[in-house]
Enzyme design. Structure first.
Site, PDB file in Angstrom:
ATOM      1  N   HIS A   1      35.376  38.434  32.235  1.00  0.00           N
ATOM      2  CA  HIS A   1      35.052  39.458  33.225  1.00  0.00           C
ATOM      3  C   HIS A   1      33.657  39.204  33.786  1.00  0.00           C
ATOM      4  O   HIS A   1      32.763  38.736  33.088  1.00  0.00           O
ATOM      5  CB  HIS A   1      35.137  40.844  32.586  1.00  0.00           C
ATOM      6  CG  HIS A   1      35.060  41.964  33.581  1.00  0.00           C
ATOM      7  ND1 HIS A   1      33.864  42.402  34.118  1.00  0.00           N
ATOM      8  CD2 HIS A   1      36.032  42.721  34.143  1.00  0.00           C
ATOM      9  CE1 HIS A   1      34.113  43.378  34.963  1.00  0.00           C
ATOM     10  NE2 HIS A   1      35.407  43.599  35.000  1.00  0.00           N
TER      11      HIS A   1
ATOM     12  N   GLU B   1      39.212  39.450  40.526  1.00  0.00           N
ATOM     13  CA  GLU B   1      38.390  40.642  40.697  1.00  0.00           C
ATOM     14  C   GLU B   1      37.093  40.260  41.404  1.00  0.00           C
ATOM     15  O   GLU B   1      36.103  39.898  40.747  1.00  0.00           O
ATOM     16  CB  GLU B   1      38.065  41.274  39.340  1.00  0.00           C
ATOM     17  CG  GLU B   1      39.279  41.762  38.578  1.00  0.00           C
ATOM     18  CD  GLU B   1      38.866  42.557  37.353  1.00  0.00           C
ATOM     19  OE1 GLU B   1      39.223  43.740  37.286  1.00  0.00           O
ATOM     20  OE2 GLU B   1      38.168  42.003  36.483  1.00  0.00           O
TER      21      GLU B   1
END
Length: 278
Positions: free
Chosen positions: A120, A192
């Site tokens: 992430h 993302e």
């Protein structure tokens, strides 16, 4: 037709009581949907009769990634036969050792995890994660039979230079280096963009996502388990995001932290899946 993945990561939120309440609500909802019972489970220690009869919405694979402290609680509430996959937000590439503060993939699996979130952008920015460490973590997850959920995404500066597609393909290729076709087929990729996530994020338009997903689709469509989008996903844009070519799911933050929001996302995905079958 591929399954639509609908999942959420809770980041550093929710107490054990809040996690138990969210998981109990989801378990009972899926039990209701399946026609099972909704026996009360206030302690959250065992799955109810309804959980054992639970099924996921047609064409949808739900998953939830709580904080580490809530992993076993959510696992116990959902039950062994739950259609909801459980994940962890990070795991070390070594199986054991002197890695203070870290959690290994075997430990995550022992706590009930089936998915490992890897790479992430917050981990990359604040904890120094690199393409090489994501590669090691992907390999560790696969070695122990867990699904790597590889997160990739570019900054606003990269986007403004027109380099989004090249940047995310390089991130993905580095993390997935050396995998054979069978291993690659067990990977899920979540795109993302950094400029679209978090409280300060700006929701991406469908038009902005066409090129990145075209690039990801050309490289990985039919080769990985899913190509997900995450970044300011909400109830107003979820259907449009699922309509983008090569998008096979959503990885959601705040909207899904409320159980009602997550259930509505499942409903939207189920309707989209039904529309693709007709």
């Amino acid at each position: 037709m591929s399954t639509l993945w609908i999942g959420t990561s809770w980041k550093m939120t929710k107490t054990l009581a809040e996690a138990r309440a969210w998981a109990t609500g989801l378990r009972d909802h899926l039990g209701d949907t399946a026609g099972g019972g909704t026996a009360s489970d206030s302690a959250g220690d065992t799955a109810s009769d309804g959980a054992r009869g639970a099924t996921a919405p047609s064409g949808v694979q739900p998953f939830v990634i709580p904080s580490f402290t809530a992993t076993t609680t959510v696992s116990e509430v959902l039950g062994e036969d739950s259609p909801v996959l459980l994940g962890v937000q990070n795991a070390h590439w070594e199986d054991a050792g002197a890695w203070t503060g870290e959690v290994s993939v075997p430990q995550a699996k022992d706590a009930g995890a089936q998915i490992v979130e890897i790479g992430h952008s917050e981990r990359r920015e604040h904890f120094g994660e690199t393409v090489e460490t994501t590669r090691r973590k992907v390999a560790a997850a696969l070695r122990h039979g867990l699904t790597p959920l590889l997160c990739i995404g570019e900054s606003a500066e990269v986007k403004e230079r027109g380099g989004s597609s090249a940047f995310i393909l390089e991130q993905a290729a580095g993390a997935l280096q050396g995998l054979d076709a069978g291993e690659l087929a067990r990977v899920v990729i979540a795109y993302e963009p950094i400029w679209a996530i978090g409280e300060a994020g700006r929701p991406a338009t469908a038009e902005e996502l066409v090129a990145p997903f075209a690039a990801l689709g050309a490289a990985y469509s039919g080769k990985v388990s899913g190509l997900l989008y995450g970044g300011s996903v909400n109830l107003d844009n979820a259907a449009d995001l699922l309509g983008i070519e090569h998008v096979s799911g959503l990885f959601v933050g705040r909207t899904a932290w409320r159980l009602e929001g997550y259930l509505e996302l499942l409903r939207i995905a189920e309707a989209h899946a039904a529309g693709r079958r007709t």
